[in-house]
Design a protein around this motif. Sequence first.
Motif, PDB file in Angstrom:
ATOM      1  N   HIS B 225      -8.993  -0.993  18.221  1.00  0.00           N
ATOM      2  CA  HIS B 225     -10.126  -0.252  17.673  1.00  0.00           C
ATOM      3  C   HIS B 225     -10.443  -0.705  16.245  1.00  0.00           C
ATOM      4  N   MET B 226      -9.402  -0.869  15.464  1.00  0.00           N
ATOM      5  CA  MET B 226      -9.628  -1.172  14.053  1.00  0.00           C
ATOM      6  C   MET B 226     -10.044  -2.624  13.831  1.00  0.00           C
ATOM      7  N   THR B 227      -9.639  -3.504  14.724  1.00  0.00           N
ATOM      8  CA  THR B 227     -10.063  -4.889  14.539  1.00  0.00           C
ATOM      9  C   THR B 227     -11.484  -5.094  15.035  1.00  0.00           C
ATOM     10  N   THR B 228     -11.972  -4.197  15.889  1.00  0.00           N
ATOM     11  CA  THR B 228     -13.308  -4.442  16.432  1.00  0.00           C
ATOM     12  C   THR B 228     -14.385  -3.550  15.819  1.00  0.00           C
ATOM     13  N   SER B 229     -13.986  -2.451  15.197  1.00  0.00           N
ATOM     14  CA  SER B 229     -15.028  -1.573  14.667  1.00  0.00           C
ATOM     15  C   SER B 229     -15.046  -1.655  13.142  1.00  0.00           C
ATOM     16  N   THR B 230     -16.092  -1.093  12.584  1.00  0.00           N
ATOM     17  CA  THR B 230     -16.254  -1.278  11.152  1.00  0.00           C
ATOM     18  C   THR B 230     -15.651  -0.134  10.346  1.00  0.00           C
ATOM     19  N   GLY B 231     -15.246  -0.451   9.184  1.00  0.00           N
ATOM     20  CA  GLY B 231     -14.827   0.570   8.233  1.00  0.00           C
ATOM     21  C   GLY B 231     -16.026   1.003   7.450  1.00  0.00           C
ATOM     22  N   PRO B 232     -15.888   1.434   6.244  1.00  0.00           N
ATOM     23  CA  PRO B 232     -14.590   1.696   5.638  1.00  0.00           C
ATOM     24  C   PRO B 232     -13.899   2.875   6.312  1.00  0.00           C
ATOM     25  N   GLY B 233     -12.608   2.721   6.507  1.00  0.00           N
ATOM     26  CA  GLY B 233     -11.899   3.782   7.192  1.00  0.00           C
ATOM     27  C   GLY B 233     -10.473   3.946   6.715  1.00  0.00           C
ATOM     28  N   ILE B 234      -9.911   5.070   7.086  1.00  0.00           N
ATOM     29  CA  ILE B 234      -8.521   5.354   6.745  1.00  0.00           C
ATOM     30  C   ILE B 234      -7.754   5.615   8.033  1.00  0.00           C
ATOM     31  N   LEU B 235      -6.609   4.995   8.161  1.00  0.00           N
ATOM     32  CA  LEU B 235      -5.697   5.341   9.249  1.00  0.00           C
ATOM     33  C   LEU B 235      -4.529   6.094   8.633  1.00  0.00           C
ATOM     34  N   TYR B 236      -4.355   7.341   9.038  1.00  0.00           N
ATOM     35  CA  TYR B 236      -3.217   8.114   8.532  1.00  0.00           C
ATOM     36  C   TYR B 236      -2.022   7.977   9.457  1.00  0.00           C
ATOM     37  N   VAL B 237      -0.882   7.658   8.887  1.00  0.00           N
ATOM     38  CA  VAL B 237       0.342   7.522   9.681  1.00  0.00           C
ATOM     39  C   VAL B 237       1.420   8.421   9.075  1.00  0.00           C
ATOM     40  N   ALA B 238       2.550   8.526   9.804  1.00  0.00           N
ATOM     41  CA  ALA B 238       3.544   9.527   9.406  1.00  0.00           C
ATOM     42  C   ALA B 238       4.587   9.004   8.416  1.00  0.00           C
ATOM     43  N   SER B 239       4.726   7.685   8.283  1.00  0.00           N
ATOM     44  CA  SER B 239       5.778   7.193   7.386  1.00  0.00           C
ATOM     45  C   SER B 239       5.350   5.918   6.675  1.00  0.00           C
ATOM     46  N   ARG B 240       6.048   5.629   5.584  1.00  0.00           N
ATOM     47  CA  ARG B 240       5.767   4.406   4.833  1.00  0.00           C
ATOM     48  C   ARG B 240       5.950   3.175   5.706  1.00  0.00           C
ATOM     49  N   LYS B 241       7.002   3.226   6.516  1.00  0.00           N
ATOM     50  CA  LYS B 241       7.327   2.072   7.341  1.00  0.00           C
ATOM     51  C   LYS B 241       6.193   1.769   8.301  1.00  0.00           C
ATOM     52  N   ARG B 242       5.681   2.818   8.913  1.00  0.00           N
ATOM     53  CA  ARG B 242       4.573   2.627   9.846  1.00  0.00           C
ATOM     54  C   ARG B 242       3.345   2.088   9.122  1.00  0.00           C
ATOM     55  N   ALA B 243       3.119   2.580   7.932  1.00  0.00           N
ATOM     56  CA  ALA B 243       1.975   2.104   7.149  1.00  0.00           C
ATOM     57  C   ALA B 243       2.088   0.597   6.940  1.00  0.00           C
ATOM     58  N   GLU B 244       3.296   0.147   6.606  1.00  0.00           N
ATOM     59  CA  GLU B 244       3.501  -1.285   6.378  1.00  0.00           C
ATOM     60  C   GLU B 244       3.286  -2.076   7.668  1.00  0.00           C
ATOM     61  N   GLN B 245       3.847  -1.548   8.763  1.00  0.00           N
ATOM     62  CA  GLN B 245       3.727  -2.268  10.035  1.00  0.00           C
ATOM     63  C   GLN B 245       2.264  -2.461  10.430  1.00  0.00           C
ATOM     64  N   TYR B 246       1.515  -1.376  10.387  1.00  0.00           N
ATOM     65  CA  TYR B 246       0.107  -1.467  10.765  1.00  0.00           C
ATOM     66  C   TYR B 246      -0.667  -2.405   9.846  1.00  0.00           C
ATOM     67  N   SER B 247      -0.423  -2.299   8.560  1.00  0.00           N
ATOM     68  CA  SER B 247      -1.245  -3.121   7.671  1.00  0.00           C
ATOM     69  C   SER B 247      -0.887  -4.597   7.848  1.00  0.00           C
ATOM     70  N   GLN B 248       0.384  -4.881   8.097  1.00  0.00           N
ATOM     71  CA  GLN B 248       0.753  -6.282   8.360  1.00  0.00           C
ATOM     72  C   GLN B 248       0.037  -6.799   9.607  1.00  0.00           C
ATOM     73  N   ALA B 249       0.070  -5.993  10.655  1.00  0.00           N
ATOM     74  CA  ALA B 249      -0.553  -6.417  11.910  1.00  0.00           C
ATOM     75  C   ALA B 249      -2.048  -6.648  11.722  1.00  0.00           C
ATOM     76  N   LEU B 250      -2.687  -5.767  10.976  1.00  0.00           N
ATOM     77  CA  LEU B 250      -4.129  -5.897  10.763  1.00  0.00           C
ATOM     78  C   LEU B 250      -4.444  -7.112   9.896  1.00  0.00           C
ATOM     79  N   LEU B 251      -3.619  -7.318   8.871  1.00  0.00           N
ATOM     80  CA  LEU B 251      -3.833  -8.479   8.013  1.00  0.00           C
ATOM     81  C   LEU B 251      -3.719  -9.759   8.831  1.00  0.00           C
ATOM     82  N   GLN B 252      -2.742  -9.773   9.704  1.00  0.00           N
ATOM     83  CA  GLN B 252      -2.580 -10.969  10.534  1.00  0.00           C
ATOM     84  C   GLN B 252      -3.783 -11.190  11.441  1.00  0.00           C
ATOM     85  N   ALA B 253      -4.403 -10.093  11.836  1.00  0.00           N
ATOM     86  CA  ALA B 253      -5.597 -10.210  12.672  1.00  0.00           C
ATOM     87  C   ALA B 253      -6.841 -10.495  11.833  1.00  0.00           C
ATOM     88  N   GLY B 254      -6.638 -10.698  10.541  1.00  0.00           N
ATOM     89  CA  GLY B 254      -7.765 -11.082   9.692  1.00  0.00           C
ATOM     90  C   GLY B 254      -8.613  -9.917   9.200  1.00  0.00           C
TER      91      GLY B 254
END
Lengths: 339, 483
Positions: B225-254
Motif C-alpha cells: 500500500h505504501m509503495t503504491t499510494s501517495t503520502g504524505p502519510g504516517i504509519l504508526y507502529v508499536a515499537s522502535r524496532k518495528r519502525a526501523e524495520q518498516y522504514s528500511q524496507a520502504l527505503l529499499q523499495a525507493g
Amino acid sequence: MFHQILLQIFQKLNHERTISAAYHILRGKRSGQTIQDIGLFQLHPYFGLLPKLPREVFDETVALFQQYSWLEVQASGHYSCTKVGLQRAAQTPEFLLAGWYYRGNEHLFFGRLSLIIQSLSYHQTNTRSFTPISKDIHIQAWVRQFLLEHHYQQGHLQKQLWAECEQALKELPVCEENKQLMVYRLSGHQLPGWTWQQLAMERKETVLDCQLAFIELLHVWLNSIHGYPLLQQIAEGVRVQALLTDSAQQTAFLYEQGYSIDQIAQIRKLKQSTIEDHIVEMAMYEPNFSIGSFVTYGEAAKVWQASKQYQTKKLKILYEVIGDMSYFQLKLVLAKGEV
Amino acid sequence: MELEQLLVKHFGYTSFRPGQREIIEAILEGQDVLALLPTGMGKSLCYQLTGYVLQKPVLVISPLLALMQDQVEELKRFGEKRVVALNSFLTAHEKRYTLHFLEQYRFIFTSPEMLLQQQVQDKLAQMELGLIVVDEAHCISQWGFDFRPDYLRIGQWLSMEKRPPVLALSATATEKVMHDICQTLSLNRPFEFIYSVDRPNIRLGRMMFSEKAEKAEKAQWALQHMTTSTGPGILYVASRKRAEQYSQALLQAGVHTAAYHAGYGAEDRQFIQQQFLDGELDWIVATNAFGMGINKPDIRQVIHETMPANVANYMQEIGRAGRDGQPALAILLYADGDEELAKFVATNDLPTAHHVERYQQLQQQQLLPSQMLKNGEIGETAFRVLDYWLQQESVEQVVQRLNELVVEKYRAVDEMQKIITTKACIRTQLLHYFGQHLKKQPVQCCEICGIQYEDVQQERRKQVKDIAMMSWQQRLQQLLLGT
Ligand SMILES: Nc1ncnc2c1ncn2[C@@H]1O[C@H](COP(=O)(O)OP(=O)(O)O)[C@@H](O)[C@H]1O
Ligand SMILES: [Zn+2]
C-alpha cells in the motif's frame, strides 16, 4: 573509525591496563586514574570523545576484536594485543583529534554556529517564525546576543560568516566528504539537515563513525580558527583552559598557599589518597610544578631506569622492583616524565 | 477595544476560530472554563488574547517542558517581550531574578513541579493574577496515560480562598476524565466548551487479517500500500524496532521514508519533522512519540499497523490527517489477537507490586527510592505514579490501586477493540465513546458504511523532491546566501 580509534587506544595501553580503561577514556571520566593514564600513555586525542558511549557498544566491539584475534582478554579484564592486532593498529591512520582540549565543547561551538546559520537563513527569506534547532536556552541567549551585536538585519553578517566558513573549510586538511557531512548537520529555511542515520546510509558506514568524523572535523577546525574573527567569537570559551579537574584545582590553590597534603585533606574533608591524586594531576599538567618536595632526583632516576629495563609503567611491578618507594612517589615520577 | 481588534493587533488574525470567542468571553465574565478543542484548533489563543484584555498576569501551568518552550517562543514571535518560563532550566540566579520581577510579566509559564515550591507559592500569593491556565489538563486524571501526580497537588493549591478564573485546556478527554478535571481543580460550575471530535473529511478505513497469517500478510499489505499510494502519510507502529524495520524496507523499495521515535536525538527528530514538512519525505514510520507539535496541513493518510491502546490515542493520531480540510484516509490494520499486544504495551510501563516492594526495601535501608529510576528498574512515568501514591496511601491501598489501573487499561483496549470489530458505523461509535452524537454523516464515512480509498491515494509520484547531496560549498552558499 571507531574500531581504529579503539585499536589505537588498546595498543597504547597494551599489557598495562584493563579493557575498561579505554572505555573510561572515551567517555571522559574525571577520575584520578583516567586523568593520569592520559598523560602517562599520551592518550590526549581520545579523551571524552564519546561521553554517552553505551557500555554494550563498547563490549560488543571488544568481543569482535577477540573474534578477529586482535586481543586476548583475561578474566580479570587485563588484556594484551596479539601480533595481528598490533599490525592492524600500525596500519590505522593518524587522526587529528584533540579530545583533551575540547571535551565535548566542540558541540557547543557547533550548537551556536548552527543556530546562527539557521536564524540567518530564515531571516533572509523573511520567515520570522521557526523552531530553533538548539533547545538549550544558554545557547539561544548567546546567539541572540551575537546576532544583535553584529546587526544581523543589515545583511552583512551572512556574507561575512559565509566568507569565513568557506575560506576556513577550504584550508582544513580534512577530506571533502567530511566537510560535506558537517554542512549537512546544519539546517536552514527549506534546507533541513540530515539525520545521522541518513548520512550513515549515504556514506555506507556506521552512525558512530559518522559522528566521530564530525567530531574530528570540528577539532581540526577549532585548532585553526585563529584569524577568523566571527568564528573565533563563536568558539569563545570552547577550548578548555584549565586542564585540571575542578577538584584538583581547589587542591592546587591550597597547595600553593603552603598547606601540606595532610592539612589539605583535613580542610577539604577528603581522603589523603585523593589529595595525592590531585598532586599527581598537577605534576602532569602544570609545567612549573616541582616534584622535588616528594622525591629526590636519585629516586626519580631509579624509577626511569626500572621502567626502561622492564618495559612497563605498571606501578605494581615498579613498586616491587624498587622496593623502598611509595605508590604516590612512583606516580609522581611517571607523571612528570623524564626530565 | 473590541476582541476582534485585539486579535488583529496582537496576532494578525482576522477572525476567531470556533470556540475561541465563547471561551474568552466566559473568562472575562469571571467564569471557570473547561475547553476541549482538538489539537491545532488554537487553544493557546484563548489565554493569549485574554492576557491583553486583563492587564494582570496570566499563569500557565504546562506539564511538558518542551511544549512550554514552544509556547514561550510562539508568544515572542508575536512580539511579546513580557513572557517568561519559570522552570527547572533556569539557573539559580536566573530563577531568583525571574521570581523577583514576576509580577511584571504578562505571561508566566511554569511547571507543576515548580509551582509546588514554597518560594514560588509565596511569591504568587503576593501577586494578583488575572487567570490561571491548566494546559493538557487530562494529565490530572489518574486514568490518563500522562498522569502527573504533581498535577493533583495543584488541585490543593487551587482550592485557595480568592483565586482568579481557571481555564482548563485539553485536546481529548472522555467524560470520566472531564469529571476528574473539574473535581481535582475544584472548578466552580465551569462553562464547558466541547468541540465535536468528529472530523468529517477523514475516511475511517479498516483492514482485517486472520491471526495465523497476521505478521507476514499485514506487513506485505502495508508495504504494498505504501509503495503504491501517495503520502504524505504516517504509519504508526508499536515499537522502535518495528519502525526501523518498516522504514528500511520502504527505503529499499525507493520510497522516501524515515523512522521516528524517542530513540533519536532532538536534532535528528527535528530534521525529520522538517523534511516531512518540506515534502522531502513521503512516509514517516513512527511510534506514538511522533505528532506532538507537528502541524502539517496536508497529511493524506494515517495508517495504524496495529491497534492503539485506547480510543483517545486513536482519535488524536488520525486527527493529524487532513488538517487542510481535504479528504484524508485513516486505515487501521487489525488481526485477531492484536489486543494482546496492545494490552501488553499499555501496561508494560505501569508500576507493579514488585516495584512497591523495592520501594519499601530502599526506604527501609534509608536509601532514596529514586535510585530505582537511576538504575533503570522502572520507567519515569511509572515511578512518578508510584512515588505519589506511596506518599499518600498504605501499601495495600496502592497495590489495590495499581491492579485497578491495569484493569482500566485493559478495559480501554477492549473498548478500542469493540469499535474496530463493530458491525455498525465506526464513526458513530467513536463519537459515542466521547459522549457525542453524529449530526451529519459524510458520504465517505467508514469501512462499514462503505468508502473509497482510491481517490485519496493517488499514484505515487516518482521522485518527491530531488534530494541528492550537493557539495559542501553549494550547501553552505544556500544556507547563508540563499543561492
Ligand atoms: N483565530 C485564529 N486564526 C488563525 N489562526 C489561528 C487562530 N487561532 C490560532 N491560530 C493558529 O493555529 C495554530 C494552532 O494553534 P495552537 O494554539 O497551537 O493549537 P492547539 O494548542 O489547539 O493545538 C497556531 O499556529 C495558531 O497561531
Ligand atoms: Zn460510518
